[in-house]
Design a protein around this motif. Sequence first.
Motif, PDB file in Angstrom:
ATOM      1  N   GLY A 190       6.240  -4.758   4.415  1.00 46.34           N
ATOM      2  CA  GLY A 190       5.722  -4.251   5.810  1.00 46.34           C
ATOM      3  C   GLY A 190       4.289  -5.084   5.848  1.00 46.34           C
ATOM      4  N   ALA A 191       4.025  -4.837   7.042  1.00 43.47           N
ATOM      5  CA  ALA A 191       2.721  -5.304   7.567  1.00 43.47           C
ATOM      6  C   ALA A 191       1.308  -4.528   7.526  1.00 43.47           C
ATOM      7  CB  ALA A 191       2.720  -5.853   9.120  1.00 43.47           C
ATOM      8  N   ARG A 192       1.635  -3.296   7.426  1.00 46.71           N
ATOM      9  CA  ARG A 192       0.413  -2.467   7.290  1.00 46.71           C
ATOM     10  C   ARG A 192       0.222  -1.730   5.705  1.00 46.71           C
ATOM     11  NH1 ARG A 192      -0.031   2.091  11.768  1.00 46.71           N
ATOM     12  NH2 ARG A 192      -0.171   0.207  12.871  1.00 46.71           N
ATOM     13  N   ILE A 193      -1.000  -2.080   5.358  1.00 46.97           N
ATOM     14  CA  ILE A 193      -1.086  -1.660   3.866  1.00 46.97           C
ATOM     15  C   ILE A 193      -2.047  -0.557   4.110  1.00 46.97           C
ATOM     16  CG2 ILE A 193      -1.947  -2.546   1.669  1.00 46.97           C
ATOM     17  CD1 ILE A 193       0.464  -3.921   2.778  1.00 46.97           C
ATOM     18  N   MET A 194      -1.636   0.445   3.422  1.00 48.06           N
ATOM     19  CA  MET A 194      -2.514   1.819   3.569  1.00 48.06           C
ATOM     20  C   MET A 194      -3.478   1.982   2.648  1.00 48.06           C
ATOM     21  SD  MET A 194      -1.006   3.306   6.302  1.00 48.06           S
ATOM     22  CE  MET A 194       0.531   3.820   6.934  1.00 48.06           C
ATOM     23  N   ALA A 195      -3.021   1.571   1.223  1.00 49.74           N
ATOM     24  CA  ALA A 195      -4.180   1.813   0.353  1.00 49.74           C
ATOM     25  C   ALA A 195      -3.599   0.836  -1.034  1.00 49.74           C
ATOM     26  CB  ALA A 195      -4.067   3.003  -0.130  1.00 49.74           C
ATOM     27  N   ILE A 196      -4.615   0.463  -1.789  1.00 52.15           N
ATOM     28  CA  ILE A 196      -4.374  -0.323  -3.037  1.00 52.15           C
ATOM     29  C   ILE A 196      -5.264   0.247  -4.148  1.00 52.15           C
ATOM     30  CG2 ILE A 196      -4.343  -2.492  -3.963  1.00 52.15           C
ATOM     31  CD1 ILE A 196      -4.900  -3.675  -1.153  1.00 52.15           C
ATOM     32  N   THR A 197      -4.522   0.400  -5.336  1.00 54.86           N
ATOM     33  CA  THR A 197      -5.075   0.931  -6.421  1.00 54.86           C
ATOM     34  C   THR A 197      -4.783   0.218  -7.578  1.00 54.86           C
ATOM     35  OG1 THR A 197      -5.836   2.926  -7.859  1.00 54.86           O
ATOM     36  CG2 THR A 197      -3.805   2.731  -7.071  1.00 54.86           C
ATOM     37  N   SER A 198      -5.732   0.242  -8.643  1.00 58.04           N
ATOM     38  CA  SER A 198      -5.523  -0.455  -9.907  1.00 58.04           C
ATOM     39  C   SER A 198      -4.209  -0.053 -10.756  1.00 58.04           C
ATOM     40  CB  SER A 198      -6.618  -0.590 -10.790  1.00 58.04           C
ATOM     41  OG  SER A 198      -6.585  -1.028 -12.027  1.00 58.04           O
ATOM     42  N   ASP A 199      -3.532  -0.689 -11.634  1.00 59.49           N
ATOM     43  CA  ASP A 199      -2.348   0.066 -12.352  1.00 59.49           C
ATOM     44  C   ASP A 199      -2.972   0.036 -13.824  1.00 59.49           C
ATOM     45  OD1 ASP A 199      -2.620  -2.813 -13.140  1.00 59.49           O
ATOM     46  OD2 ASP A 199      -0.469  -3.131 -13.180  1.00 59.49           O
ATOM     47  N   ALA A 200      -4.130  -0.423 -13.904  1.00 64.26           N
ATOM     48  CA  ALA A 200      -4.893   0.027 -15.325  1.00 64.26           C
ATOM     49  C   ALA A 200      -4.621  -0.994 -16.386  1.00 64.26           C
ATOM     50  CB  ALA A 200      -4.679   1.425 -15.987  1.00 64.26           C
ATOM     51  N   ALA A 201      -3.678  -2.325 -15.786  1.00 62.40           N
ATOM     52  CA  ALA A 201      -3.324  -3.310 -16.491  1.00 62.40           C
ATOM     53  C   ALA A 201      -3.673  -4.776 -15.797  1.00 62.40           C
ATOM     54  CB  ALA A 201      -1.923  -3.364 -16.881  1.00 62.40           C
ATOM     55  N   GLY A 202      -4.484  -4.682 -14.902  1.00 63.36           N
ATOM     56  CA  GLY A 202      -5.066  -5.723 -14.279  1.00 63.36           C
ATOM     57  C   GLY A 202      -4.370  -6.303 -12.844  1.00 63.36           C
ATOM     58  N   GLY A 203      -3.257  -5.342 -12.680  1.00 58.78           N
ATOM     59  CA  GLY A 203      -2.445  -5.450 -11.503  1.00 58.78           C
ATOM     60  C   GLY A 203      -2.717  -4.249 -10.585  1.00 58.78           C
ATOM     61  N   ALA A 204      -1.977  -4.137  -9.461  1.00 60.17           N
ATOM     62  CA  ALA A 204      -2.233  -3.000  -8.516  1.00 60.17           C
ATOM     63  C   ALA A 204      -0.937  -2.482  -8.008  1.00 60.17           C
ATOM     64  CB  ALA A 204      -3.019  -3.606  -7.433  1.00 60.17           C
ATOM     65  N   TYR A 205      -1.300  -1.188  -7.724  1.00 61.75           N
ATOM     66  CA  TYR A 205      -0.031  -0.496  -6.863  1.00 61.75           C
ATOM     67  C   TYR A 205      -0.512  -0.362  -5.308  1.00 61.75           C
ATOM     68  CZ  TYR A 205       1.996   1.145 -11.091  1.00 61.75           C
ATOM     69  OH  TYR A 205       2.448   1.323 -12.473  1.00 61.75           O
ATOM     70  N   ILE A 206       0.627  -0.654  -4.354  1.00 63.51           N
ATOM     71  CA  ILE A 206       0.199  -0.948  -3.178  1.00 63.51           C
ATOM     72  C   ILE A 206       0.867  -0.146  -2.323  1.00 63.51           C
ATOM     73  CG2 ILE A 206       0.030  -2.557  -1.059  1.00 63.51           C
ATOM     74  CD1 ILE A 206       0.432  -4.540  -3.678  1.00 63.51           C
ATOM     75  N   ALA A 207       0.331   0.811  -1.468  1.00 62.67           N
ATOM     76  CA  ALA A 207       1.173   1.793  -0.458  1.00 62.67           C
ATOM     77  C   ALA A 207       1.074   1.161   0.765  1.00 62.67           C
ATOM     78  CB  ALA A 207       0.095   3.124  -0.473  1.00 62.67           C
ATOM     79  N   SER A 208       2.249   1.063   1.393  1.00 60.82           N
ATOM     80  CA  SER A 208       2.187   0.462   2.698  1.00 60.82           C
ATOM     81  C   SER A 208       3.061   1.337   3.648  1.00 60.82           C
ATOM     82  CB  SER A 208       3.029  -0.903   2.627  1.00 60.82           C
ATOM     83  OG  SER A 208       4.438  -0.756   2.585  1.00 60.82           O
ATOM     84  N   ASP A 209       3.542   1.057   5.158  1.00 55.23           N
ATOM     85  CA  ASP A 209       3.995   1.802   5.721  1.00 55.23           C
ATOM     86  C   ASP A 209       5.774   1.701   5.604  1.00 55.23           C
ATOM     87  OD1 ASP A 209       4.374  -0.994   6.413  1.00 55.23           O
ATOM     88  OD2 ASP A 209       4.141  -0.718   8.594  1.00 55.23           O
ATOM     89  N   ARG A 210       5.983   0.991   4.401  1.00 53.48           N
ATOM     90  CA  ARG A 210       7.441   0.779   3.859  1.00 53.48           C
ATOM     91  C   ARG A 210       7.568   1.427   2.640  1.00 53.48           C
ATOM     92  NH1 ARG A 210      10.427  -3.160   6.745  1.00 53.48           N
ATOM     93  NH2 ARG A 210       9.459  -2.962   9.154  1.00 53.48           N
ATOM     94  N   GLY A 211       6.732   1.986   1.861  1.00 49.66           N
ATOM     95  CA  GLY A 211       6.847   2.682   0.578  1.00 49.66           C
ATOM     96  C   GLY A 211       5.682   2.132  -0.263  1.00 49.66           C
ATOM     97  N   VAL A 212       6.077   2.170  -1.679  1.00 52.11           N
ATOM     98  CA  VAL A 212       5.020   1.743  -2.671  1.00 52.11           C
ATOM     99  C   VAL A 212       5.672   0.580  -3.527  1.00 52.11           C
ATOM    100  CG1 VAL A 212       3.975   2.676  -4.661  1.00 52.11           C
ATOM    101  CG2 VAL A 212       4.553   4.076  -3.215  1.00 52.11           C
ATOM    102  N   PHE A 213       4.535  -0.355  -3.833  1.00 54.93           N
ATOM    103  CA  PHE A 213       5.028  -1.584  -4.070  1.00 54.93           C
ATOM    104  C   PHE A 213       4.125  -1.891  -5.610  1.00 54.93           C
ATOM    105  CE2 PHE A 213       6.435  -1.634  -0.226  1.00 54.93           C
ATOM    106  CZ  PHE A 213       7.899  -2.223  -0.157  1.00 54.93           C
ATOM    107  N   HIS A 214       4.167  -2.710  -6.501  1.00 53.58           N
ATOM    108  CA  HIS A 214       3.509  -3.249  -7.684  1.00 53.58           C
ATOM    109  C   HIS A 214       3.291  -4.613  -7.649  1.00 53.58           C
ATOM    110  CE1 HIS A 214       2.867  -4.293 -11.893  1.00 53.58           C
ATOM    111  NE2 HIS A 214       2.121  -3.159 -11.493  1.00 53.58           N
TER     112      HIS A 214
END
Length: 235
Positions: free
Chosen positions: A137-161
């Motif tokens: 999706g095009a709208r990114i709601m929030a981004i947080t660290s995954d504690a391993a150098g990457g991130a979890y991403i919350a968007s208007d289409r769900g959650v991604f890594h």
Amino acid sequence: MRHFVLLILFLAGWCPGAAIAASRPDAWSGWRNPRFQTLDGAEGLPHATTTAIVQSSDGLVWIGTRGGLARYDGQRVKVFRQAAGRRDGLPDNYVRSLLPLANGGLLVGTNVGGLVRFDARSDRFVAVVGAAGVGMGARIMAITSDAAGGAYIASDRGVFHYDVRRDRVDPFTGAGSALAEGPMPCIATATARSMPEGTRGCSCVVPVRTGSCPSPRPRSAMSGRSRATRPGGCG
């Protein structure tokens, strides 16, 4: 008389030391009365509404606004804005979320332009591999660290890594999961005692269809694997 002489000797030995201690500069003096500096349009900020503030690994402060992305080095503000026809530019002026990476880069989530990564070496924005193909999706709601150098991403289409080693985005949940139901504006930082099985970092991601953060939901409502807890920052 003997006690009087001892007192004189004591004062003679103490006073110089006290004078030396008093003359030494106080290393904490600059922090005892903190001063606040305002960054606004006059200082170069692209918009009055600030949406995110982070500090990258090189010490620079990044400020997301509704009118562009600003980088502040303590003296000057450099502004990045959307530019028509530029594939390596900011895809949307409305920046919703930021996350600094350990390599000096920066993940930038926008309102209608999706997710991009700022590359510090080339000073340009790079499209993240897989971001379009997985239907993030095009709208990114929030981004947080995954504690391993990457991130979890919350968007208007769900959650991604975001996998920092491969520099790509993959779906975090499969079809039918409660985490893929829709808009995800709340993500909590990881804790070792409450994370989904098989992951390192995402402790609390709750689907939200309204403008407010929800109360905790039962375990079964989170696809049977994730522990549903109140997201960090929620009231």
